[in-house]
Scaffold this motif. Structure first.
Motif, PDB file in Angstrom:
ATOM      1  N   GLY A   1     -13.202  -0.099  -2.153  1.00 46.82           N
ATOM      2  CA  GLY A   1     -12.422  -1.135  -2.731  1.00 46.82           C
ATOM      3  C   GLY A   1     -11.885  -0.924  -4.100  1.00 46.82           C
ATOM      4  O   GLY A   1     -10.888  -1.145  -4.573  1.00 46.82           O
TER       5      GLY A   1
ATOM      6  N   LEU B   1      -9.237   1.601  -4.098  1.00 42.90           N
ATOM      7  CA  LEU B   1      -7.970   1.042  -3.773  1.00 42.90           C
ATOM      8  C   LEU B   1      -7.295   0.142  -4.913  1.00 42.90           C
ATOM      9  O   LEU B   1      -6.069   0.298  -5.231  1.00 42.90           O
ATOM     10  CB  LEU B   1      -8.042   0.074  -2.653  1.00 42.90           C
ATOM     11  CG  LEU B   1      -8.675   0.765  -1.321  1.00 42.90           C
ATOM     12  CD1 LEU B   1      -8.813  -0.465  -0.217  1.00 42.90           C
ATOM     13  CD2 LEU B   1      -7.527   1.617  -0.825  1.00 42.90           C
ATOM     14  N   GLU B   2      -8.187  -0.497  -5.655  1.00 50.01           N
ATOM     15  CA  GLU B   2      -7.582  -1.187  -6.784  1.00 50.01           C
ATOM     16  C   GLU B   2      -7.340  -0.170  -7.916  1.00 50.01           C
ATOM     17  O   GLU B   2      -6.161  -0.265  -8.751  1.00 50.01           O
ATOM     18  CB  GLU B   2      -8.876  -1.744  -7.549  1.00 50.01           C
ATOM     19  CG  GLU B   2      -8.384  -2.592  -9.033  1.00 50.01           C
ATOM     20  CD  GLU B   2      -7.392  -3.536  -8.728  1.00 50.01           C
ATOM     21  OE1 GLU B   2      -6.499  -4.013  -9.521  1.00 50.01           O
ATOM     22  OE2 GLU B   2      -7.315  -4.066  -7.482  1.00 50.01           O
TER      23      GLU B   2
ATOM     24  N   ARG C   1      -3.822   0.738  -6.714  1.00 52.26           N
ATOM     25  CA  ARG C   1      -2.907  -0.335  -6.933  1.00 52.26           C
ATOM     26  C   ARG C   1      -2.275  -0.464  -8.561  1.00 52.26           C
ATOM     27  O   ARG C   1      -1.112  -0.421  -8.756  1.00 52.26           O
ATOM     28  CB  ARG C   1      -3.423  -1.654  -6.598  1.00 52.26           C
ATOM     29  CG  ARG C   1      -2.541  -3.062  -7.066  1.00 52.26           C
ATOM     30  CD  ARG C   1      -3.250  -4.000  -6.233  1.00 52.26           C
ATOM     31  NE  ARG C   1      -3.515  -4.066  -4.859  1.00 52.26           N
ATOM     32  CZ  ARG C   1      -4.911  -4.071  -4.413  1.00 52.26           C
ATOM     33  NH1 ARG C   1      -5.668  -3.892  -5.062  1.00 52.26           N
ATOM     34  NH2 ARG C   1      -4.804  -4.046  -3.145  1.00 52.26           N
TER      35      ARG C   1
ATOM     36  N   GLY D   1     -13.899  -9.350  -3.335  1.00 54.20           N
ATOM     37  CA  GLY D   1     -12.539  -9.147  -2.920  1.00 54.20           C
ATOM     38  C   GLY D   1     -12.462  -7.411  -2.689  1.00 54.20           C
ATOM     39  O   GLY D   1     -11.683  -7.096  -1.976  1.00 54.20           O
TER      40      GLY D   1
ATOM     41  N   ASP E   1     -11.506  -5.573   0.828  1.00 54.53           N
ATOM     42  CA  ASP E   1     -10.475  -4.586   0.907  1.00 54.53           C
ATOM     43  C   ASP E   1     -11.021  -3.184   1.523  1.00 54.53           C
ATOM     44  O   ASP E   1     -10.359  -2.571   2.055  1.00 54.53           O
ATOM     45  CB  ASP E   1      -9.732  -4.424  -0.588  1.00 54.53           C
ATOM     46  CG  ASP E   1      -8.841  -5.550  -1.018  1.00 54.53           C
ATOM     47  OD1 ASP E   1      -8.525  -6.056  -0.269  1.00 54.53           O
ATOM     48  OD2 ASP E   1      -8.561  -5.654  -2.377  1.00 54.53           O
TER      49      ASP E   1
ATOM     50  N   LYS F   1     -11.294  -3.603   4.972  1.00 49.99           N
ATOM     51  CA  LYS F   1      -9.982  -3.536   5.646  1.00 49.99           C
ATOM     52  C   LYS F   1      -9.471  -2.193   5.845  1.00 49.99           C
ATOM     53  O   LYS F   1      -8.810  -1.692   6.949  1.00 49.99           O
ATOM     54  CB  LYS F   1      -9.365  -4.574   5.181  1.00 49.99           C
ATOM     55  CG  LYS F   1      -9.476  -5.971   5.139  1.00 49.99           C
ATOM     56  CD  LYS F   1      -8.260  -6.826   4.918  1.00 49.99           C
ATOM     57  CE  LYS F   1      -7.914  -6.841   3.423  1.00 49.99           C
ATOM     58  NZ  LYS F   1      -6.937  -7.777   3.153  1.00 49.99           N
ATOM     59  N   HIS F   2      -9.740  -1.357   4.758  1.00 50.56           N
ATOM     60  CA  HIS F   2      -9.091  -0.057   4.728  1.00 50.56           C
ATOM     61  C   HIS F   2      -9.941   0.986   5.661  1.00 50.56           C
ATOM     62  O   HIS F   2      -9.370   1.824   5.990  1.00 50.56           O
ATOM     63  CB  HIS F   2      -9.107   0.540   3.251  1.00 50.56           C
ATOM     64  CG  HIS F   2      -8.884   1.995   3.143  1.00 50.56           C
ATOM     65  ND1 HIS F   2      -9.328   2.957   2.943  1.00 50.56           N
ATOM     66  CD2 HIS F   2      -7.548   2.640   3.306  1.00 50.56           C
ATOM     67  CE1 HIS F   2      -8.982   4.259   2.758  1.00 50.56           C
ATOM     68  NE2 HIS F   2      -7.619   3.966   3.065  1.00 50.56           N
TER      69      HIS F   2
ATOM     70  N   VAL G   1      -1.973  -0.616   0.408  1.00 48.47           N
ATOM     71  CA  VAL G   1      -2.186  -1.073  -0.973  1.00 48.47           C
ATOM     72  C   VAL G   1      -0.817  -1.742  -1.088  1.00 48.47           C
ATOM     73  O   VAL G   1      -0.768  -3.139  -1.502  1.00 48.47           O
ATOM     74  CB  VAL G   1      -2.441   0.023  -2.075  1.00 48.47           C
ATOM     75  CG1 VAL G   1      -2.377  -0.455  -3.391  1.00 48.47           C
ATOM     76  CG2 VAL G   1      -3.980   0.418  -1.842  1.00 48.47           C
TER      77      VAL G   1
ATOM     78  N   ASP H   1      -0.854  -4.875   1.197  1.00 47.34           N
ATOM     79  CA  ASP H   1      -2.123  -5.677   1.205  1.00 47.34           C
ATOM     80  C   ASP H   1      -2.421  -6.108   2.491  1.00 47.34           C
ATOM     81  O   ASP H   1      -2.789  -7.325   2.668  1.00 47.34           O
ATOM     82  CB  ASP H   1      -2.092  -6.799   0.095  1.00 47.34           C
ATOM     83  CG  ASP H   1      -3.422  -7.513  -0.184  1.00 47.34           C
ATOM     84  OD1 ASP H   1      -4.260  -6.727  -0.030  1.00 47.34           O
ATOM     85  OD2 ASP H   1      -3.480  -8.450  -0.535  1.00 47.34           O
ATOM     86  N   SER H   2      -2.175  -5.251   3.540  1.00 45.63           N
ATOM     87  CA  SER H   2      -2.509  -5.777   4.910  1.00 45.63           C
ATOM     88  C   SER H   2      -2.826  -4.477   5.667  1.00 45.63           C
ATOM     89  O   SER H   2      -2.200  -3.355   5.473  1.00 45.63           O
ATOM     90  CB  SER H   2      -1.272  -6.350   5.669  1.00 45.63           C
ATOM     91  OG  SER H   2      -0.218  -5.470   5.755  1.00 45.63           O
TER      92      SER H   2
END
Length: 266
Positions: A41, A44-45, A48, A68, A72, A75-76, A141, A144-145
Motif C-alpha cells: 500500500g 501504491l502511495e 500516486r 488505508g 489498498d 485490493k491491489h 491507482v 482507486d478501484s
C-alpha cells in the motif's frame, strides 16, 4: 529516470527513518501477511504521488494512514492474483491436456510435448504479465478501484505506448540491480539483514518509474494527466474572482459600472 528513481527515497531530512521503517515491515512480513499488504500500500502511495507530479516528497510513515495503506495493498493483491491465475490457467490447459492425453494412450512423447508447450505458454504469459501489470497498477491507482486494474481500453492503449514500454524496461533493469545487490549482501549475516532495506528502496524506485511512465503515456494517449481533476482545482476560480474584483474596483473608480462589460462568471 533510473537515477531519479534510485534517489527518490533519499530525499528529505527523515529519509533514513523512512527507509528503516519500510525495511522493518518486511521482517514480520516473512511470517505475517498484513505487513506485506501495508508495504504494498505504501508503494501504491508512492505511485500516486509521483503520478500526480510530486517527485520530491516521498510519503512519510508518521503521516500515513496505515489501515488505508493496508486496504489498498490488499485490493491491489486481488488484481495481481487475478492476472496470475489467468496466466496459470492459460498455460495449464495445454500442459495438463497433453500430459493427461499422453498418459491415457501411454505416449511419453505426447506428455513431453505437453510439458514443453505448457512451459512455453507460461513463459510468454509471464512476459506479458510483466508488461501489463504496471499499467494495471497505474490505472488501479488512477481510479482507486479494483475494476480500474482491468480497464481493457486503458490496458490496450497504454500498454502499447512506447513511453510505457520504456518504463517497463527501466523498471526491469532496477529490479535486476536490486536482486544482484541483495544476493551479494546475502552472503554474510550482516549483509542479509540489510536486504529488506535495499528491497524497500528498490521497490520504491520501480514504482516511481512505473508511475512516471504511466503518467506520460496516459497523457499522450488521452490528452490529460491521469489524475486530472482529482482533489479539485481552485486556479480558474481564483483567477476569475481576482479579475472580477479588479473590474469592480475599476468601475467604482470610474464612477460606475460599464454596461458593456459582461460578468463571465455567470
Amino acid at each position: 529516470m533510473i537515477e531519479d528513481s534510485l534517489k527518490y527515497q533519499t530525499q528529505g531530512d527523515s529519509w533514513l527513518k523512512r527507509i528503516l521503517v519500510g525495511g522493518l515491515l518486511l521482517f514480520p512480513g516473512a511470517l505475517l501477511v498484513v505487513p506485506v499488504f501495508t508495504f504494498n500500500g505504501y508503494m501504491l502511495e508512492v505511485m500516486r504521488r509521483v503520478m500526480g507530479g510530486d517527485t520530491a516528497n516521498p510519503p512519510e510513515w508518521g503521516d500515513a494512514d496505515l489501515a488505508g495503506l493496508t486496504v489498498d495493498g490488499l485490493k491491489h493483491a486481488v488484481v495481481v492474483l487475478v492476472y496470475s491465475l489467468a496466466v496459470l490457467l492459460v498455460a495449464g490447459v495445454p500442459f495438463f491436456g497433453l500430459v493427461f492425453a499422453g498418459m491415457g494412450i501411454d505416449s511419453g512423447g505426447l506428455s513431453i510435448v505437453g510439458i514443453l508447450v505448457g512451459g512455453l505458454v507460461y513463459l510468454v504469459g509471464v512476459l506479458a504479465l510483466a508488461v501489463v501489470l504496471p499499467v494495471a497498477t497505474g490505472n488501479f491507482v488512477r481510479t482507486d478501484s479494483i475494476g480500474g486494474g482491468f480497464d481493457l481500453d486503458v490496458l490496450r492503449e497504454v500498454t502499447t505506448n512506447g513511453t510505457m514500454l520504456k518504463a517497463v524496461v527501466f523498471g526491469f533493469v532496477v529490479n535486476i540491480l536490486m536482486q544482484v545487490v541483495s544476493s551479494v549482501l546475502g552472503i554474510t549475516i550482516v549483509g542479509y539483514l540489510a536486504v529488506p532495506f535495499i528491497v524497500f528502496a528498490g521497490q520504491s524506485a520501480i514504482f516511481y518509474i512505473w508511475s512516471e511512465g504511466f503518467r506520460d503515456a496516459y497523457e499522450e494517449e488521452y490528452g490529460e494527466p491521469p489524475l486530472a481533476g482529482v482533489g479539485g482545482s481552485t486556479t480558474s476560480t481564483t483567477t476569475t474572482d481576482e479579475a472580477w474584483e479588479t473590474d469592480t474596483d475599476t468601475a467604482v473608480e470610474n464612477g460606475g459600472v460599464d454596461d458593456d462589460r459582461t460578468d463571465d462568471r455567470f
